[in-house]
Design a protein around this motif. Structure first.
Motif, PDB file in Angstrom:
ATOM      1  N   ALA A   1       7.316  28.289  39.938  1.00 38.94           N
ATOM      2  CA  ALA A   1       7.194  27.257  38.903  1.00 38.94           C
ATOM      3  C   ALA A   1       6.668  27.850  37.607  1.00 38.94           C
ATOM      4  O   ALA A   1       7.115  27.485  36.516  1.00 38.94           O
ATOM      5  CB  ALA A   1       6.280  26.136  39.392  1.00 38.94           C
ATOM      6  N   GLY A   2       5.730  28.796  37.704  1.00 37.24           N
ATOM      7  CA  GLY A   2       5.223  29.456  36.494  1.00 37.24           C
ATOM      8  C   GLY A   2       6.302  30.258  35.791  1.00 37.24           C
ATOM      9  O   GLY A   2       6.419  30.232  34.561  1.00 37.24           O
ATOM     10  N   ILE A   3       7.121  30.950  36.557  1.00 39.96           N
ATOM     11  CA  ILE A   3       8.209  31.734  35.967  1.00 39.96           C
ATOM     12  C   ILE A   3       9.246  30.814  35.335  1.00 39.96           C
ATOM     13  O   ILE A   3       9.768  31.103  34.246  1.00 39.96           O
ATOM     14  CB  ILE A   3       8.828  32.650  37.031  1.00 39.96           C
ATOM     15  CG1 ILE A   3       7.811  33.739  37.408  1.00 39.96           C
ATOM     16  CG2 ILE A   3      10.135  33.268  36.549  1.00 39.96           C
ATOM     17  CD1 ILE A   3       8.199  34.570  38.606  1.00 39.96           C
ATOM     18  N   LEU A   4       9.542  29.696  35.977  1.00 42.16           N
ATOM     19  CA  LEU A   4      10.491  28.749  35.390  1.00 42.16           C
ATOM     20  C   LEU A   4       9.973  28.172  34.082  1.00 42.16           C
ATOM     21  O   LEU A   4      10.756  27.924  33.160  1.00 42.16           O
ATOM     22  CB  LEU A   4      10.803  27.629  36.378  1.00 42.16           C
ATOM     23  CG  LEU A   4      11.725  28.002  37.523  1.00 42.16           C
ATOM     24  CD1 LEU A   4      11.862  26.841  38.491  1.00 42.16           C
ATOM     25  CD2 LEU A   4      13.084  28.415  37.014  1.00 42.16           C
ATOM     26  N   CYS A   5       8.661  27.962  33.975  1.00 44.08           N
ATOM     27  CA  CYS A   5       8.090  27.489  32.703  1.00 44.08           C
ATOM     28  C   CYS A   5       8.303  28.522  31.606  1.00 44.08           C
ATOM     29  O   CYS A   5       8.614  28.180  30.465  1.00 44.08           O
ATOM     30  CB  CYS A   5       6.608  27.200  32.866  1.00 44.08           C
ATOM     31  SG  CYS A   5       6.258  25.710  33.779  1.00 44.08           S
ATOM     32  N   LEU A   6       8.135  29.800  31.945  1.00 45.97           N
ATOM     33  CA  LEU A   6       8.350  30.848  30.950  1.00 45.97           C
ATOM     34  C   LEU A   6       9.825  30.956  30.562  1.00 45.97           C
ATOM     35  O   LEU A   6      10.147  31.233  29.403  1.00 45.97           O
ATOM     36  CB  LEU A   6       7.852  32.192  31.486  1.00 45.97           C
ATOM     37  CG  LEU A   6       6.335  32.316  31.649  1.00 45.97           C
ATOM     38  CD1 LEU A   6       5.994  33.659  32.270  1.00 45.97           C
ATOM     39  CD2 LEU A   6       5.639  32.152  30.312  1.00 45.97           C
ATOM     40  N   VAL A   7      10.714  30.727  31.495  1.00 48.02           N
ATOM     41  CA  VAL A   7      12.155  30.770  31.201  1.00 48.02           C
ATOM     42  C   VAL A   7      12.558  29.575  30.345  1.00 48.02           C
ATOM     43  O   VAL A   7      13.475  29.676  29.523  1.00 48.02           O
ATOM     44  CB  VAL A   7      12.957  30.817  32.519  1.00 48.02           C
ATOM     45  CG1 VAL A   7      14.426  30.604  32.293  1.00 48.02           C
ATOM     46  CG2 VAL A   7      12.721  32.149  33.230  1.00 48.02           C
ATOM     47  N   ALA A   8      11.868  28.462  30.497  1.00 47.75           N
ATOM     48  CA  ALA A   8      12.227  27.251  29.747  1.00 47.75           C
ATOM     49  C   ALA A   8      11.910  27.363  28.258  1.00 47.75           C
ATOM     50  O   ALA A   8      12.531  26.670  27.452  1.00 47.75           O
ATOM     51  CB  ALA A   8      11.508  26.046  30.336  1.00 47.75           C
ATOM     52  N   ILE A   9      10.999  28.235  27.884  1.00 47.28           N
ATOM     53  CA  ILE A   9      10.619  28.342  26.466  1.00 47.28           C
ATOM     54  C   ILE A   9      11.790  28.816  25.607  1.00 47.28           C
ATOM     55  O   ILE A   9      12.110  28.172  24.599  1.00 47.28           O
ATOM     56  CB  ILE A   9       9.373  29.224  26.298  1.00 47.28           C
ATOM     57  CG1 ILE A   9       8.162  28.521  26.917  1.00 47.28           C
ATOM     58  CG2 ILE A   9       9.108  29.542  24.827  1.00 47.28           C
ATOM     59  CD1 ILE A   9       6.913  29.362  26.994  1.00 47.28           C
ATOM     60  N   PRO A  10      12.475  29.926  25.949  1.00 47.67           N
ATOM     61  CA  PRO A  10      13.629  30.293  25.108  1.00 47.67           C
ATOM     62  C   PRO A  10      14.752  29.272  25.152  1.00 47.67           C
ATOM     63  O   PRO A  10      15.436  29.048  24.139  1.00 47.67           O
ATOM     64  CB  PRO A  10      14.106  31.624  25.677  1.00 47.67           C
ATOM     65  CG  PRO A  10      13.101  32.060  26.657  1.00 47.67           C
ATOM     66  CD  PRO A  10      12.198  30.931  26.955  1.00 47.67           C
ATOM     67  N   ILE A  11      14.929  28.609  26.295  1.00 50.24           N
ATOM     68  CA  ILE A  11      15.961  27.580  26.387  1.00 50.24           C
ATOM     69  C   ILE A  11      15.634  26.432  25.441  1.00 50.24           C
ATOM     70  O   ILE A  11      16.515  25.873  24.778  1.00 50.24           O
ATOM     71  CB  ILE A  11      16.101  27.096  27.844  1.00 50.24           C
ATOM     72  CG1 ILE A  11      16.665  28.220  28.704  1.00 50.24           C
ATOM     73  CG2 ILE A  11      16.981  25.863  27.928  1.00 50.24           C
ATOM     74  CD1 ILE A  11      16.656  27.944  30.182  1.00 50.24           C
TER      75      ILE A  11
END
Length: 70
Positions: free
Chosen positions: A54-64
């Motif tokens: 979930a933490g990694i997905l939050c970081l991936v969501a920022i550029p998106i």
């Protein structure tokens, strides 16, 4: 623009909390007693991986968030 900045700050703070080792121990302490049920024991072993994912997905969501055309 302001909404993107607020969203970025929220996602960064959430990712930092999810990926922190102290918050992982805190979450285990809170959720652990609930997971003692025989039906939920398999979930307890996967909890740290779910939190990291979930933490990694939050970081991936920022550029998106910033690449969206609005």
């Amino acid at each position: 623009m302001d909404q993107k900045l607020i969203g970025t700050a929220f996602l960064a703070a959430l990712a930092a909390a999810l990926l922190d080792a102290n918050s992982a121990a805190f979450l285990r302490d809170i959720v652990g007693p609930w997971l003692r049920s025989p039906l939920l024991v398999p979930v307890a072993g996967v909890l740290p991986e779910l939190q990291t994912g979930a933490g990694i997905l939050c970081l991936v969501a920022i550029p998106i968030l910033w690449l969206r055309p609005r």
